[in-house]
Structure formats: C-alpha cells, structure tokens
Design a protein around this motif. Structure first.
Motif, PDB file in Angstrom:
ATOM      1  N   GLY A  15     -22.281-104.142 -85.878  1.00 26.70           N
ATOM      2  CA  GLY A  15     -21.482-104.616 -87.002  1.00 26.70           C
ATOM      3  C   GLY A  15     -22.360-105.072 -88.142  1.00 26.70           C
ATOM      4  N   PRO A  16     -21.745-105.569 -89.199  1.00 21.43           N
ATOM      5  CA  PRO A  16     -22.515-106.032 -90.352  1.00 21.43           C
ATOM      6  C   PRO A  16     -23.334-107.278 -90.060  1.00 21.43           C
ATOM      7  CG  PRO A  16     -20.189-106.453 -90.672  1.00 21.43           C
ATOM      8  CD  PRO A  16     -20.326-105.650 -89.410  1.00 21.43           C
ATOM      9  N   ASP A  17     -23.050-107.957 -88.922  1.00 22.64           N
ATOM     10  CA  ASP A  17     -23.813-109.159 -88.602  1.00 22.64           C
ATOM     11  C   ASP A  17     -25.205-108.822 -88.083  1.00 22.64           C
ATOM     12  OD1 ASP A  17     -22.174-108.112 -86.452  1.00 22.64           O
ATOM     13  OD2 ASP A  17     -23.094-109.667 -85.214  1.00 22.64           O
ATOM     14  N   ALA A  18     -25.489-107.564 -87.767  1.00 24.76           N
ATOM     15  CA  ALA A  18     -26.806-107.172 -87.275  1.00 24.76           C
ATOM     16  C   ALA A  18     -27.839-107.240 -88.396  1.00 24.76           C
ATOM     17  CB  ALA A  18     -26.757-105.766 -86.699  1.00 24.76           C
ATOM     18  N   VAL A  19     -27.431-107.045 -89.626  1.00 22.17           N
ATOM     19  CA  VAL A  19     -28.311-107.099 -90.785  1.00 22.17           C
ATOM     20  C   VAL A  19     -27.743-108.148 -91.723  1.00 22.17           C
ATOM     21  CG1 VAL A  19     -29.223-105.768 -92.723  1.00 22.17           C
ATOM     22  CG2 VAL A  19     -28.820-104.658 -90.527  1.00 22.17           C
ATOM     23  N   VAL A  20     -28.627-108.850 -92.402  1.00 20.42           N
ATOM     24  CA  VAL A  20     -28.152-109.851 -93.358  1.00 20.42           C
ATOM     25  C   VAL A  20     -27.397-109.125 -94.459  1.00 20.42           C
ATOM     26  CG1 VAL A  20     -28.851-111.612 -95.006  1.00 20.42           C
ATOM     27  CG2 VAL A  20     -30.084-111.353 -92.853  1.00 20.42           C
ATOM     28  N   PRO A  21     -26.113-109.388 -94.596  1.00 14.09           N
ATOM     29  CA  PRO A  21     -25.345-108.642 -95.600  1.00 14.09           C
ATOM     30  C   PRO A  21     -25.697-109.079 -97.014  1.00 14.09           C
ATOM     31  CG  PRO A  21     -23.957-110.277 -94.535  1.00 14.09           C
ATOM     32  CD  PRO A  21     -25.290-110.315 -93.840  1.00 14.09           C
ATOM     33  N   ARG A  22     -25.758-108.103 -97.887  1.00 20.61           N
ATOM     34  CA  ARG A  22     -25.968-108.372 -99.297  1.00 20.61           C
ATOM     35  C   ARG A  22     -24.671-108.070-100.009  1.00 20.61           C
ATOM     36  NH1 ARG A  22     -31.799-106.318-101.119  1.00 20.61           N
ATOM     37  NH2 ARG A  22     -30.860-106.890-103.081  1.00 20.61           N
ATOM     38  N   PRO A  23     -24.395-108.792-101.077  1.00 20.90           N
ATOM     39  CA  PRO A  23     -23.153-108.516-101.800  1.00 20.90           C
ATOM     40  C   PRO A  23     -23.191-107.133-102.432  1.00 20.90           C
ATOM     41  CG  PRO A  23     -24.500-110.093-103.002  1.00 20.90           C
ATOM     42  CD  PRO A  23     -25.173-109.865-101.680  1.00 20.90           C
ATOM     43  N   VAL A  24     -22.124-106.384-102.248  1.00 15.83           N
ATOM     44  CA  VAL A  24     -22.045-105.043-102.809  1.00 15.83           C
ATOM     45  C   VAL A  24     -20.710-104.868-103.507  1.00 15.83           C
ATOM     46  CG1 VAL A  24     -23.573-103.966-101.127  1.00 15.83           C
ATOM     47  CG2 VAL A  24     -21.155-104.083-100.655  1.00 15.83           C
ATOM     48  N   LYS A  25     -20.692-103.989-104.473  1.00 10.25           N
ATOM     49  CA  LYS A  25     -19.452-103.571-105.112  1.00 10.25           C
ATOM     50  C   LYS A  25     -19.076-102.233-104.514  1.00 10.25           C
ATOM     51  CE  LYS A  25     -20.148-105.810-109.561  1.00 10.25           C
ATOM     52  NZ  LYS A  25     -20.285-105.601-110.998  1.00 10.25           N
ATOM     53  N   VAL A  26     -17.861-102.124-104.025  1.00 10.46           N
ATOM     54  CA  VAL A  26     -17.419-100.910-103.354  1.00 10.46           C
ATOM     55  C   VAL A  26     -16.344-100.249-104.195  1.00 10.46           C
ATOM     56  CG1 VAL A  26     -16.380 -99.957-101.281  1.00 10.46           C
ATOM     57  CG2 VAL A  26     -17.926-101.899-101.103  1.00 10.46           C
ATOM     58  N   THR A  27     -16.518 -98.955-104.421  1.00 11.41           N
ATOM     59  CA  THR A  27     -15.543 -98.155-105.146  1.00 11.41           C
ATOM     60  C   THR A  27     -15.131 -96.993-104.262  1.00 11.41           C
ATOM     61  OG1 THR A  27     -16.611 -98.717-107.226  1.00 11.41           O
ATOM     62  CG2 THR A  27     -15.131 -96.838-107.241  1.00 11.41           C
ATOM     63  N   HIS A  28     -13.826 -96.796-104.136  1.00  9.38           N
ATOM     64  CA  HIS A  28     -13.307 -95.706-103.312  1.00  9.38           C
ATOM     65  C   HIS A  28     -12.662 -94.651-104.213  1.00  9.38           C
ATOM     66  CE1 HIS A  28     -13.841 -97.994 -99.619  1.00  9.38           C
ATOM     67  NE2 HIS A  28     -13.298 -99.024-100.237  1.00  9.38           N
ATOM     68  N   THR A  42     -25.417-105.379-105.571  1.00  6.00           N
ATOM     69  CA  THR A  42     -25.432-106.297-106.713  1.00  6.00           C
ATOM     70  C   THR A  42     -26.749-107.055-106.818  1.00  6.00           C
ATOM     71  OG1 THR A  42     -24.351-107.999-105.385  1.00  6.00           O
ATOM     72  CG2 THR A  42     -22.940-106.582-106.708  1.00  6.00           C
ATOM     73  N   GLY A  43     -27.548-107.055-105.771  1.00  3.31           N
ATOM     74  CA  GLY A  43     -28.847-107.722-105.820  1.00  3.31           C
ATOM     75  C   GLY A  43     -29.947-106.852-106.374  1.00  3.31           C
ATOM     76  N   LEU A  44     -29.659-105.592-106.676  1.00  4.45           N
ATOM     77  CA  LEU A  44     -30.687-104.673-107.154  1.00  4.45           C
ATOM     78  C   LEU A  44     -31.317-105.113-108.474  1.00  4.45           C
ATOM     79  CD1 LEU A  44     -32.209-102.043-106.677  1.00  4.45           C
ATOM     80  CD2 LEU A  44     -30.402-100.879-107.937  1.00  4.45           C
ATOM     81  N   PRO A  45     -30.564-105.540-109.476  1.00  7.31           N
ATOM     82  CA  PRO A  45     -31.228-105.977-110.712  1.00  7.31           C
ATOM     83  C   PRO A  45     -32.216-107.120-110.476  1.00  7.31           C
ATOM     84  CG  PRO A  45     -28.900-105.650-111.124  1.00  7.31           C
ATOM     85  CD  PRO A  45     -29.108-105.518-109.634  1.00  7.31           C
ATOM     86  N   ARG A  46     -31.877-108.061-109.614  1.00  7.83           N
ATOM     87  CA  ARG A  46     -32.773-109.179-109.314  1.00  7.83           C
ATOM     88  C   ARG A  46     -34.048-108.661-108.638  1.00  7.83           C
ATOM     89  NH1 ARG A  46     -29.804-111.901-105.754  1.00  7.83           N
ATOM     90  NH2 ARG A  46     -30.878-110.891-104.059  1.00  7.83           N
ATOM     91  N   ASP A  47     -33.900-107.720-107.709  1.00  7.50           N
ATOM     92  CA  ASP A  47     -35.063-107.152-107.031  1.00  7.50           C
ATOM     93  C   ASP A  47     -35.956-106.405-108.014  1.00  7.50           C
ATOM     94  OD1 ASP A  47     -34.084-108.181-104.685  1.00  7.50           O
ATOM     95  OD2 ASP A  47     -33.313-106.261-103.945  1.00  7.50           O
ATOM     96  N   LEU A  48     -35.361-105.664-108.944  1.00  3.93           N
ATOM     97  CA  LEU A  48     -36.145-104.937-109.933  1.00  3.93           C
ATOM     98  C   LEU A  48     -36.909-105.876-110.850  1.00  3.93           C
ATOM     99  CD1 LEU A  48     -33.758-102.029-110.954  1.00  3.93           C
ATOM    100  CD2 LEU A  48     -35.832-101.904-109.576  1.00  3.93           C
ATOM    101  N   VAL A  49     -36.266-106.973-111.235  1.00  2.00           N
ATOM    102  CA  VAL A  49     -36.936-107.942-112.107  1.00  2.00           C
ATOM    103  C   VAL A  49     -38.121-108.573-111.379  1.00  2.00           C
ATOM    104  CG1 VAL A  49     -36.662-110.197-113.216  1.00  2.00           C
ATOM    105  CG2 VAL A  49     -34.954-108.420-113.562  1.00  2.00           C
ATOM    106  N   GLN A  50     -37.936-108.938-110.118  1.00  2.00           N
ATOM    107  CA  GLN A  50     -39.037-109.532-109.359  1.00  2.00           C
ATOM    108  C   GLN A  50     -40.180-108.544-109.183  1.00  2.00           C
ATOM    109  OE1 GLN A  50     -37.245-110.887-105.735  1.00  2.00           O
ATOM    110  NE2 GLN A  50     -36.446-112.743-106.654  1.00  2.00           N
ATOM    111  N   TRP A  51     -39.846-107.270-108.983  1.00  2.00           N
ATOM    112  CA  TRP A  51     -40.861-106.253-108.768  1.00  2.00           C
ATOM    113  C   TRP A  51     -41.625-105.954-110.052  1.00  2.00           C
ATOM    114  CZ3 TRP A  51     -41.050-101.201-110.786  1.00  2.00           C
ATOM    115  CH2 TRP A  51     -42.030-100.400-110.239  1.00  2.00           C
ATOM    116  N   ALA A  52     -40.940-105.944-111.185  1.00  2.00           N
ATOM    117  CA  ALA A  52     -41.551-105.519-112.443  1.00  2.00           C
ATOM    118  C   ALA A  52     -42.100-106.677-113.269  1.00  2.00           C
ATOM    119  CB  ALA A  52     -40.527-104.753-113.271  1.00  2.00           C
ATOM    120  N   ARG A  53     -41.851-107.909-112.872  1.00  2.00           N
ATOM    121  CA  ARG A  53     -42.248-109.051-113.710  1.00  2.00           C
ATOM    122  C   ARG A  53     -43.749-109.097-113.951  1.00  2.00           C
ATOM    123  NH1 ARG A  53     -39.793-113.922-111.454  1.00  2.00           N
ATOM    124  NH2 ARG A  53     -38.010-113.243-112.659  1.00  2.00           N
ATOM    125  N   SER A  54     -44.572-109.016-112.935  1.00  2.00           N
ATOM    126  CA  SER A  54     -46.017-109.167-113.134  1.00  2.00           C
ATOM    127  C   SER A  54     -46.639-107.994-113.898  1.00  2.00           C
ATOM    128  CB  SER A  54     -46.727-109.410-111.802  1.00  2.00           C
ATOM    129  OG  SER A  54     -46.524-108.325-110.935  1.00  2.00           O
TER     130      SER A  54
END
Length: 74
Positions: A15-28, A42-54
């Motif tokens: 189930g989803p409890d096996a991995v730490v769930p991240r908030p996602v937007k789902v479109t069907h 939804t966490g992708l922009p934050r990850d990109l900023v952390q990766w590209a900051r330095s």
C-alpha cells in the motif's frame, strides 16, 4: 522465475504506507477507449530549487565578479 513473480506481486500489493507519501495532484481522463491518470508531484518545484540553488548562486557570483570594474592602484 517464481521468486521474481512473487516479489513483483508483493510489490503490487504494498500500500501507500510502504513509501512516505508525497502530495500529488491527480487528474483523470476517461473516454470510451482510453483511461488515463496523470499524477503531478507537488514537491517537485521545491526539489528543483534545492538542486539548482548552489550552481545558480555560483554563476551569479562569478558574473558579478566579471562585471566589477577593475581598481587601479597607482
């Protein structure tokens, strides 16, 4: 071969409890012939900023140093 199948089936049953769930937007999208689900992390922009900051800050510092007028010591 059976071990691989069992491992695959166990992974599908987790189930989803096996991995730490991240908030996602789902479109069907459901049409007569196609069923499509799109999940946007939804966490992708934050990850990109952390990766590209330095690297970006290093480029800004290098650009500022290159544009600084030379000082003459006479």
């Amino acid at each position: 071969m059976n071990q691989r199948k069992d491992t695959y089936r166990a992974a599908l049953k987790r189930g989803p409890d096996a991995v730490v769930p991240r908030p996602v937007k789902v479109t069907h999208l459901h049409t007569r012939y196609v069923r499509l689900t799109i999940e946007l992390d939804t966490g992708l922009p934050r990850d990109l900023v952390q990766w590209a900051r330095s690297p970006v800050s290093a480029m800004v510092r290098a650009g500022a140093a290159a544009l600084r007028p030379p000082t003459s010591a006479s």
